[in-house]
Design a protein around this motif. Sequence first.
Motif, PDB file in Angstrom:
ATOM      1  N   GLY A  37       0.859  -1.193   0.000  1.00  0.00           N
ATOM      2  CA  GLY A  37       0.000   0.000   0.000  1.00  0.00           C
ATOM      3  C   GLY A  37       0.888   1.234   0.000  1.00  0.00           C
ATOM      4  N   GLY A  38       0.292   2.381  -0.230  1.00  0.00           N
ATOM      5  CA  GLY A  38       1.058   3.611  -0.286  1.00  0.00           C
ATOM      6  C   GLY A  38       1.571   4.028   1.087  1.00  0.00           C
ATOM      7  N   THR A  39       0.808   3.759   2.131  1.00  0.00           N
ATOM      8  CA  THR A  39       1.152   4.274   3.460  1.00  0.00           C
ATOM      9  C   THR A  39       2.535   3.855   3.960  1.00  0.00           C
ATOM     10  OG1 THR A  39      -1.226   4.199   3.899  1.00  0.00           O
ATOM     11  CG2 THR A  39       0.218   4.645   5.781  1.00  0.00           C
ATOM     12  N   PRO A  40       2.930   2.579   3.873  1.00  0.00           N
ATOM     13  CA  PRO A  40       4.228   2.200   4.450  1.00  0.00           C
ATOM     14  C   PRO A  40       5.451   2.619   3.636  1.00  0.00           C
ATOM     15  CG  PRO A  40       2.855   0.236   4.018  1.00  0.00           C
ATOM     16  CD  PRO A  40       2.205   1.397   3.355  1.00  0.00           C
ATOM     17  N   LEU A  66       1.896  -9.730   4.443  1.00  0.00           N
ATOM     18  CA  LEU A  66       0.483  -9.987   4.740  1.00  0.00           C
ATOM     19  C   LEU A  66      -0.287 -10.719   3.654  1.00  0.00           C
ATOM     20  CD1 LEU A  66      -1.032  -6.560   5.849  1.00  0.00           C
ATOM     21  CD2 LEU A  66      -1.128  -8.686   7.139  1.00  0.00           C
ATOM     22  N   ASP A  67      -0.016 -10.339   2.397  1.00  0.00           N
ATOM     23  CA  ASP A  67      -0.933 -10.791   1.351  1.00  0.00           C
ATOM     24  C   ASP A  67      -0.292 -10.727  -0.039  1.00  0.00           C
ATOM     25  OD1 ASP A  67      -0.806  -8.035   1.301  1.00  0.00           O
ATOM     26  OD2 ASP A  67      -2.918  -7.704   1.679  1.00  0.00           O
ATOM     27  N   GLU A  68      -0.968 -11.318  -0.985  1.00  0.00           N
ATOM     28  CA  GLU A  68      -0.540 -11.282  -2.391  1.00  0.00           C
ATOM     29  C   GLU A  68      -1.761 -11.545  -3.266  1.00  0.00           C
ATOM     30  OE1 GLU A  68       0.954 -10.287  -5.004  1.00  0.00           O
ATOM     31  OE2 GLU A  68       2.969 -11.143  -4.667  1.00  0.00           O
ATOM     32  N   GLY A 137     -11.841   0.018   5.534  1.00  0.00           N
ATOM     33  CA  GLY A 137     -11.485  -0.705   6.761  1.00  0.00           C
ATOM     34  C   GLY A 137     -10.824  -2.048   6.515  1.00  0.00           C
ATOM     35  N   HIS A 138     -10.503  -2.372   5.252  1.00  0.00           N
ATOM     36  CA  HIS A 138      -9.870  -3.682   5.057  1.00  0.00           C
ATOM     37  C   HIS A 138      -8.431  -3.676   5.584  1.00  0.00           C
ATOM     38  CE1 HIS A 138      -8.677  -2.023   1.020  1.00  0.00           C
ATOM     39  NE2 HIS A 138      -7.581  -2.751   1.230  1.00  0.00           N
ATOM     40  N   ILE A 139      -8.060  -4.830   6.140  1.00  0.00           N
ATOM     41  CA  ILE A 139      -6.724  -5.008   6.731  1.00  0.00           C
ATOM     42  C   ILE A 139      -6.103  -6.221   6.046  1.00  0.00           C
ATOM     43  CG2 ILE A 139      -5.506  -5.681   8.850  1.00  0.00           C
ATOM     44  CD1 ILE A 139      -7.582  -4.046  10.403  1.00  0.00           C
ATOM     45  N   ALA A 166      -6.958   0.057  -7.987  1.00  0.00           N
ATOM     46  CA  ALA A 166      -6.847   0.230  -9.441  1.00  0.00           C
ATOM     47  C   ALA A 166      -5.752   1.238  -9.798  1.00  0.00           C
ATOM     48  CB  ALA A 166      -8.186   0.681 -10.023  1.00  0.00           C
ATOM     49  N   ARG A 167      -5.413   2.161  -8.842  1.00  0.00           N
ATOM     50  CA  ARG A 167      -4.375   3.169  -9.134  1.00  0.00           C
ATOM     51  C   ARG A 167      -3.023   2.527  -9.439  1.00  0.00           C
ATOM     52  NH1 ARG A 167      -2.795   4.252  -3.008  1.00  0.00           N
ATOM     53  NH2 ARG A 167      -4.103   2.554  -2.277  1.00  0.00           N
ATOM     54  N   PHE A 168      -2.834   1.265  -9.028  1.00  0.00           N
ATOM     55  CA  PHE A 168      -1.552   0.595  -9.301  1.00  0.00           C
ATOM     56  C   PHE A 168      -1.562  -0.157 -10.636  1.00  0.00           C
ATOM     57  CE2 PHE A 168      -1.699   0.730  -4.551  1.00  0.00           C
ATOM     58  CZ  PHE A 168      -0.599   1.558  -4.370  1.00  0.00           C
ATOM     59  N   SER A 201      -8.884  10.658   3.888  1.00  0.00           N
ATOM     60  CA  SER A 201      -9.780   9.607   3.393  1.00  0.00           C
ATOM     61  C   SER A 201      -9.948   8.468   4.412  1.00  0.00           C
ATOM     62  CB  SER A 201      -9.261   9.052   2.065  1.00  0.00           C
ATOM     63  OG  SER A 201      -8.015   8.415   2.275  1.00  0.00           O
ATOM     64  N   LYS A 202      -9.012   8.372   5.362  1.00  0.00           N
ATOM     65  CA  LYS A 202      -9.087   7.286   6.345  1.00  0.00           C
ATOM     66  C   LYS A 202      -9.761   7.739   7.655  1.00  0.00           C
ATOM     67  CE  LYS A 202      -6.410   4.589   3.729  1.00  0.00           C
ATOM     68  NZ  LYS A 202      -4.993   4.353   3.866  1.00  0.00           N
ATOM     69  N   ALA A 203     -10.063   9.043   7.758  1.00  0.00           N
ATOM     70  CA  ALA A 203     -10.561   9.571   9.041  1.00  0.00           C
ATOM     71  C   ALA A 203     -11.840   8.866   9.498  1.00  0.00           C
ATOM     72  CB  ALA A 203     -10.774  11.079   8.927  1.00  0.00           C
TER      73      ALA A 203
HETATM   74  C1  GLP Z   1      -4.051  -2.782  -0.072  1.00  0.00           C
HETATM   75  C2  GLP Z   1      -3.292  -3.731   0.850  1.00  0.00           C
HETATM   76  C3  GLP Z   1      -3.515  -3.383   2.318  1.00  0.00           C
HETATM   77  C4  GLP Z   1      -3.312  -1.890   2.545  1.00  0.00           C
HETATM   78  C5  GLP Z   1      -4.317  -1.125   1.707  1.00  0.00           C
HETATM   79  C6  GLP Z   1      -4.277   0.386   1.950  1.00  0.00           C
HETATM   80  O1  GLP Z   1      -5.362  -3.187  -0.250  1.00  0.00           O
HETATM   81  N1  GLP Z   1      -3.657  -5.098   0.628  1.00  0.00           N
HETATM   82  O2  GLP Z   1      -2.625  -4.133   3.114  1.00  0.00           O
HETATM   83  O3  GLP Z   1      -3.479  -1.570   3.903  1.00  0.00           O
HETATM   84  O4  GLP Z   1      -4.025  -1.413   0.345  1.00  0.00           O
HETATM   85  O5  GLP Z   1      -3.353   1.007   1.114  1.00  0.00           O
HETATM   86  P1  GLP Z   1      -2.896   2.516   1.234  1.00  0.00           P
HETATM   87  O6  GLP Z   1      -1.892   2.538   2.313  1.00  0.00           O
HETATM   88  O7  GLP Z   1      -2.306   2.821  -0.107  1.00  0.00           O
HETATM   89  O8  GLP Z   1      -4.108   3.307   1.531  1.00  0.00           O
END
Ligand code: GLP
Length: 213
Positions: A37-40, A66-68, A137-139, A166-168, A201-203
Amino acid sequence: MKIIEAKTYEDMSRKAANIISAQVIMKPNCVLGLATGGTPVGIYKQLIDWYRKGDIDFSEVTTINLDEYRGLPRESIQSYWTFMHEHFFDHVNIRPENINLPDGTNQDAQEECARYDRLIMEKGGIDLQLLGIGVDGHIGFNEPGAAFELGTHCVNLTESTIEANARFFDTVKEVPRQAYTMGIKTIMQAHKVLMVVNGRSKAAIIKEAFFVQ
Ligand code: GLP
Protein backbone atom coordinates in the motif's frame (compact mmCIF):
# COMPACT_ATOMS: atom_id res chain seq x y z
CA MET A 1 -3.53 -0.27 22.54
CA LYS A 2 -1.48 2.90 22.25
CA ILE A 3 -2.30 5.65 19.76
CA ILE A 4 0.65 7.78 18.66
CA GLU A 5 -0.25 10.94 16.78
CA ALA A 6 2.11 12.33 14.17
CA LYS A 7 2.27 15.82 12.70
CA THR A 8 2.94 14.88 9.09
CA TYR A 9 3.31 11.82 6.87
CA GLU A 10 7.10 12.08 7.25
CA ASP A 11 6.77 12.28 11.03
CA MET A 12 4.48 9.22 11.05
CA SER A 13 6.91 7.31 8.83
CA ARG A 14 9.89 8.18 11.02
CA LYS A 15 8.07 7.24 14.24
CA ALA A 16 6.97 3.90 12.77
CA ALA A 17 10.45 3.23 11.36
CA ASN A 18 11.84 3.93 14.84
CA ILE A 19 9.59 1.24 16.32
CA ILE A 20 10.61 -1.27 13.64
CA SER A 21 14.25 -0.35 14.05
CA ALA A 22 14.03 -0.84 17.84
CA GLN A 23 12.55 -4.30 17.22
CA VAL A 24 15.45 -5.24 14.92
CA ILE A 25 18.06 -3.87 17.34
CA MET A 26 16.50 -5.70 20.31
CA LYS A 27 16.15 -8.95 18.37
CA PRO A 28 18.35 -9.05 15.24
CA ASN A 29 16.82 -12.36 14.09
CA CYS A 30 13.23 -11.17 14.52
CA VAL A 31 10.31 -11.92 12.22
CA LEU A 32 8.76 -8.78 10.73
CA GLY A 33 5.28 -8.95 9.23
CA LEU A 34 5.22 -6.43 6.40
CA ALA A 35 2.54 -4.64 4.42
CA THR A 36 2.09 -3.04 1.01
CA GLY A 37 0.00 0.00 0.00
CA GLY A 38 1.06 3.61 -0.29
CA THR A 39 1.15 4.27 3.46
CA PRO A 40 4.23 2.20 4.45
CA VAL A 41 6.40 3.49 1.59
CA GLY A 42 7.76 6.35 3.73
CA ILE A 43 8.67 3.89 6.49
CA TYR A 44 10.60 1.72 4.04
CA LYS A 45 12.41 4.82 2.73
CA GLN A 46 13.42 5.79 6.26
CA LEU A 47 14.63 2.27 7.08
CA ILE A 48 16.68 2.19 3.85
CA ASP A 49 18.23 5.52 4.82
CA TRP A 50 19.23 4.24 8.26
CA TYR A 51 20.53 1.01 6.70
CA ARG A 52 22.77 3.04 4.35
CA LYS A 53 24.08 5.00 7.31
CA GLY A 54 24.95 1.74 9.05
CA ASP A 55 22.39 2.17 11.82
CA ILE A 56 20.34 -0.95 11.13
CA ASP A 57 21.19 -4.44 9.91
CA PHE A 58 18.65 -6.78 8.31
CA SER A 59 20.99 -9.71 7.70
CA GLU A 60 19.28 -11.95 10.25
CA VAL A 61 15.73 -10.65 9.83
CA THR A 62 12.94 -12.76 8.35
CA THR A 63 10.02 -11.02 6.67
CA ILE A 64 6.54 -12.40 6.14
CA ASN A 65 4.18 -10.26 4.08
CA LEU A 66 0.48 -9.99 4.74
CA ASP A 67 -0.93 -10.79 1.35
CA GLU A 68 -0.54 -11.28 -2.39
CA TYR A 69 -2.87 -11.17 -5.39
CA ARG A 70 -3.99 -14.58 -6.54
CA GLY A 71 -3.00 -15.30 -10.12
CA LEU A 72 -0.21 -12.74 -10.49
CA PRO A 73 3.27 -14.15 -11.07
CA ARG A 74 6.01 -12.71 -8.85
CA GLU A 75 7.61 -10.93 -11.82
CA SER A 76 4.44 -9.01 -12.63
CA ILE A 77 5.00 -5.31 -11.97
CA GLN A 78 1.84 -5.13 -9.88
CA SER A 79 2.58 -8.12 -7.65
CA TYR A 80 3.24 -7.40 -4.01
CA TRP A 81 6.47 -9.36 -4.46
CA THR A 82 7.66 -6.71 -6.95
CA PHE A 83 6.30 -3.86 -4.81
CA MET A 84 8.24 -5.03 -1.76
CA HIS A 85 11.46 -5.53 -3.72
CA GLU A 86 11.21 -2.12 -5.37
CA HIS A 87 10.36 -0.23 -2.21
CA PHE A 88 12.43 -2.12 0.33
CA PHE A 89 14.10 -5.50 -0.14
CA ASP A 90 16.34 -4.50 -3.07
CA HIS A 91 17.85 -1.68 -1.00
CA VAL A 92 18.78 -3.44 2.25
CA ASN A 93 20.71 -6.56 3.25
CA ILE A 94 17.74 -8.88 3.80
CA ARG A 95 18.65 -12.39 2.62
CA PRO A 96 16.45 -13.48 -0.31
CA GLU A 97 15.76 -16.79 1.42
CA ASN A 98 14.36 -14.92 4.43
CA ILE A 99 11.71 -13.09 2.37
CA ASN A 100 8.25 -14.61 2.37
CA LEU A 101 5.04 -13.72 0.54
CA PRO A 102 2.11 -15.94 -0.41
CA ASP A 103 2.64 -17.53 -3.83
CA GLY A 104 -0.09 -16.02 -5.99
CA THR A 105 0.55 -18.53 -8.75
CA ASN A 106 -0.35 -21.55 -6.63
CA GLN A 107 -3.88 -22.22 -7.80
CA ASP A 108 -4.45 -24.64 -4.93
CA ALA A 109 -5.68 -22.09 -2.38
CA GLN A 110 -5.95 -24.56 0.47
CA GLU A 111 -2.44 -25.84 -0.03
CA GLU A 112 -0.93 -22.37 -0.35
CA CYS A 113 -2.72 -20.95 2.69
CA ALA A 114 -1.83 -23.98 4.82
CA ARG A 115 1.81 -23.66 3.72
CA TYR A 116 1.83 -20.00 4.75
CA ASP A 117 0.34 -20.63 8.19
CA ARG A 118 2.81 -23.48 8.74
CA LEU A 119 5.68 -21.21 7.73
CA ILE A 120 4.64 -18.52 10.25
CA MET A 121 4.45 -21.19 12.97
CA GLU A 122 7.83 -22.67 12.04
CA LYS A 123 9.44 -19.23 12.24
CA GLY A 124 8.12 -18.92 15.80
CA GLY A 125 5.39 -16.40 14.98
CA ILE A 126 5.60 -12.74 13.98
CA ASP A 127 7.39 -10.40 16.39
CA LEU A 128 6.05 -7.18 14.89
CA GLN A 129 3.33 -6.92 12.28
CA LEU A 130 3.09 -3.70 10.25
CA LEU A 131 -0.40 -2.89 8.96
CA GLY A 132 -2.11 -0.27 6.83
CA ILE A 133 -5.86 0.03 6.50
CA GLY A 134 -8.07 0.50 3.46
CA VAL A 135 -10.61 3.33 3.26
CA ASP A 136 -13.38 0.79 3.82
CA GLY A 137 -11.49 -0.71 6.76
CA HIS A 138 -9.87 -3.68 5.06
CA ILE A 139 -6.72 -5.01 6.73
CA GLY A 140 -4.46 -7.06 4.52
CA PHE A 141 -7.38 -8.13 2.34
CA ASN A 142 -9.74 -8.87 5.24
CA GLU A 143 -12.87 -6.78 4.81
CA PRO A 144 -14.67 -5.49 7.91
CA GLY A 145 -16.72 -8.30 9.39
CA ALA A 146 -14.38 -11.05 8.15
CA ALA A 147 -14.36 -14.03 10.50
CA PHE A 148 -11.97 -13.44 13.37
CA GLU A 149 -10.90 -17.06 13.56
CA LEU A 150 -9.52 -17.31 10.02
CA GLY A 151 -5.86 -18.02 9.31
CA THR A 152 -4.41 -17.36 5.86
CA HIS A 153 -7.15 -17.75 3.28
CA CYS A 154 -8.30 -16.84 -0.20
CA VAL A 155 -10.65 -13.84 -0.50
CA ASN A 156 -12.79 -12.37 -3.25
CA LEU A 157 -11.92 -8.67 -3.35
CA THR A 158 -14.84 -6.27 -2.94
CA GLU A 159 -15.63 -3.65 -5.58
CA SER A 160 -14.44 -0.91 -3.22
CA THR A 161 -11.06 -2.59 -2.66
CA ILE A 162 -10.67 -3.32 -6.37
CA GLU A 163 -11.32 0.35 -7.12
CA ALA A 164 -8.96 1.54 -4.38
CA ASN A 165 -6.17 -0.64 -5.77
CA ALA A 166 -6.85 0.23 -9.44
CA ARG A 167 -4.37 3.17 -9.13
CA PHE A 168 -1.55 0.59 -9.30
CA PHE A 169 -2.86 -0.90 -12.58
CA ASP A 170 -3.49 0.57 -16.05
CA THR A 171 -7.20 -0.17 -15.90
CA VAL A 172 -9.56 -1.37 -13.18
CA LYS A 173 -10.20 -4.50 -15.27
CA GLU A 174 -6.62 -5.63 -14.69
CA VAL A 175 -6.96 -5.73 -10.89
CA PRO A 176 -7.07 -9.38 -9.82
CA ARG A 177 -10.38 -10.40 -8.26
CA GLN A 178 -8.87 -12.62 -5.58
CA ALA A 179 -6.00 -12.60 -3.13
CA TYR A 180 -4.35 -14.74 -0.49
CA THR A 181 -4.24 -12.91 2.82
CA MET A 182 -3.30 -13.61 6.41
CA GLY A 183 -6.53 -13.75 8.41
CA ILE A 184 -7.37 -11.63 11.45
CA LYS A 185 -6.42 -14.59 13.63
CA THR A 186 -2.96 -14.75 12.03
CA ILE A 187 -2.52 -11.01 12.50
CA MET A 188 -3.71 -11.02 16.10
CA GLN A 189 -1.25 -13.80 16.92
CA ALA A 190 1.64 -11.44 16.17
CA HIS A 191 3.40 -10.40 19.36
CA LYS A 192 3.01 -6.71 18.46
CA VAL A 193 0.95 -4.95 15.81
CA LEU A 194 1.82 -1.53 14.38
CA MET A 195 -0.90 0.04 12.25
CA VAL A 196 -0.05 3.17 10.28
CA VAL A 197 -2.73 5.48 8.93
CA ASN A 198 -2.60 8.86 7.25
CA GLY A 199 -4.81 11.15 5.19
CA ARG A 200 -8.33 12.50 5.38
CA SER A 201 -9.78 9.61 3.39
CA LYS A 202 -9.09 7.29 6.35
CA ALA A 203 -10.56 9.57 9.04
CA ALA A 204 -14.08 8.13 8.98
CA ILE A 205 -13.02 4.50 9.22
CA ILE A 206 -10.51 5.25 11.99
CA LYS A 207 -13.21 7.03 13.99
CA GLU A 208 -15.55 4.09 13.50
CA ALA A 209 -12.97 1.40 14.20
CA PHE A 210 -11.21 2.91 17.22
CA PHE A 211 -13.27 5.71 18.71
CA VAL A 212 -16.97 4.85 18.44
CA GLN A 213 -18.23 2.50 21.13
C1 GLP B 1 -4.05 -2.78 -0.07
C2 GLP B 1 -3.29 -3.73 0.85
C3 GLP B 1 -3.51 -3.38 2.32
C4 GLP B 1 -3.31 -1.89 2.54
C5 GLP B 1 -4.32 -1.13 1.71
C6 GLP B 1 -4.28 0.39 1.95
O1 GLP B 1 -5.36 -3.19 -0.25
N1 GLP B 1 -3.66 -5.10 0.63
O2 GLP B 1 -2.62 -4.13 3.11
O3 GLP B 1 -3.48 -1.57 3.90
O4 GLP B 1 -4.03 -1.41 0.34
O5 GLP B 1 -3.35 1.01 1.11
P1 GLP B 1 -2.90 2.52 1.23
O6 GLP B 1 -1.89 2.54 2.31
O7 GLP B 1 -2.31 2.82 -0.11
O8 GLP B 1 -4.11 3.31 1.53
